[in-house]
Motif scaffolding. Structure first.
Motif, mmCIF file in Angstrom:
data_model
loop_
_atom_site.group_PDB
_atom_site.id
_atom_site.type_symbol
_atom_site.label_atom_id
_atom_site.label_comp_id
_atom_site.label_asym_id
_atom_site.label_seq_id
_atom_site.Cartn_x
_atom_site.Cartn_y
_atom_site.Cartn_z
ATOM 1 N N LYS A 32 1.076 22.963 25.316
ATOM 2 C CA LYS A 32 0.050 22.611 26.302
ATOM 3 C C LYS A 32 0.530 21.468 27.193
ATOM 4 N N THR A 81 4.108 16.850 35.713
ATOM 5 C CA THR A 81 2.722 16.528 36.062
ATOM 6 C C THR A 81 2.344 17.158 37.397
ATOM 7 N N PHE A 84 1.791 20.882 36.951
ATOM 8 C CA PHE A 84 0.465 21.183 36.396
ATOM 9 C C PHE A 84 -0.578 21.174 37.501
ATOM 10 N N ARG A 87 -0.464 24.029 40.038
ATOM 11 C CA ARG A 87 -0.985 25.282 39.482
ATOM 12 C C ARG A 87 -2.483 25.215 39.179
ATOM 13 N N GLY A 88 -3.129 24.120 39.591
ATOM 14 C CA GLY A 88 -4.556 23.987 39.384
ATOM 15 C C GLY A 88 -4.934 23.563 37.977
ATOM 16 N N ARG A 89 -3.978 23.070 37.221
ATOM 17 C CA ARG A 89 -4.224 22.643 35.844
ATOM 18 C C ARG A 89 -4.390 21.118 35.819
ATOM 19 N N ALA A 91 -6.562 19.114 34.401
ATOM 20 C CA ALA A 91 -6.773 18.456 33.104
ATOM 21 C C ALA A 91 -5.445 18.240 32.376
ATOM 22 N N GLN A 92 -4.559 19.236 32.411
ATOM 23 C CA GLN A 92 -3.260 19.072 31.758
ATOM 24 C C GLN A 92 -2.424 18.011 32.468
ATOM 25 N N ASN A 96 -1.229 14.654 30.696
ATOM 26 C CA ASN A 96 0.196 14.306 30.649
ATOM 27 C C ASN A 96 0.418 12.867 31.118
#
Length: 116
Positions: A32, A81, A84, A87-89, A91-92, A96
């Motif tokens: 993750k 970072t 992430f 890619r629209g992530r 929260a990840q 990070n």
């Protein structure tokens, strides 16, 4: 240039190479979060904390600048970072950032505490 300085340069280069190879292999540990890069950054930060108060300047330079410098990587952490977030992530990406900053800073403090 003194012989001691030349030896220091070579020792830093060798230690940096070792740290970089370790980072290469650790960087393959993905999930993750990029766990390997996080672990490398935390381990290097701990080493810096331990060695920061060392009275042995020669070994402190080799281990901080060489080994820890080769092992830790701000650029990979930043690139991962950004990827992430791209890619629209979100929260990840934020996790990070948080884990790298908090765990690495805590590792320095723990290393200093252990060294004293």
């Amino acid at each position: 240039m003194s012989l001691e300085f030349v030896l220091l340069i070579f020792a830093v280069a060798i230690a940096g190479g070792i740290g970089s190879v370790l980072r290469l292999y650790m960087g393959k540990w993905q999930g993750k979060l990029p766990w390997g890069i996080l672990a490398g950054n935390v381990a290097a930060s701990f080493l810096v904390g331990v060695m920061a108060s060392s009275q042995n300047f020669f070994w402190a330079i080799i281990l901080i600048t060489g080994l820890a410098g080769g092992l830790s990587t701000f650029s990979s952490f930043a690139a991962q970072t950004v990827e992430f977030m791209r890619r629209g992530r979100l929260a990840q990406g934020l996790l990070n950032i948080l884990t790298n900053l908090v765990l690495s800073s805590t590792a320095v403090l723990l290393g200093q505490a252990l060294a004293t």
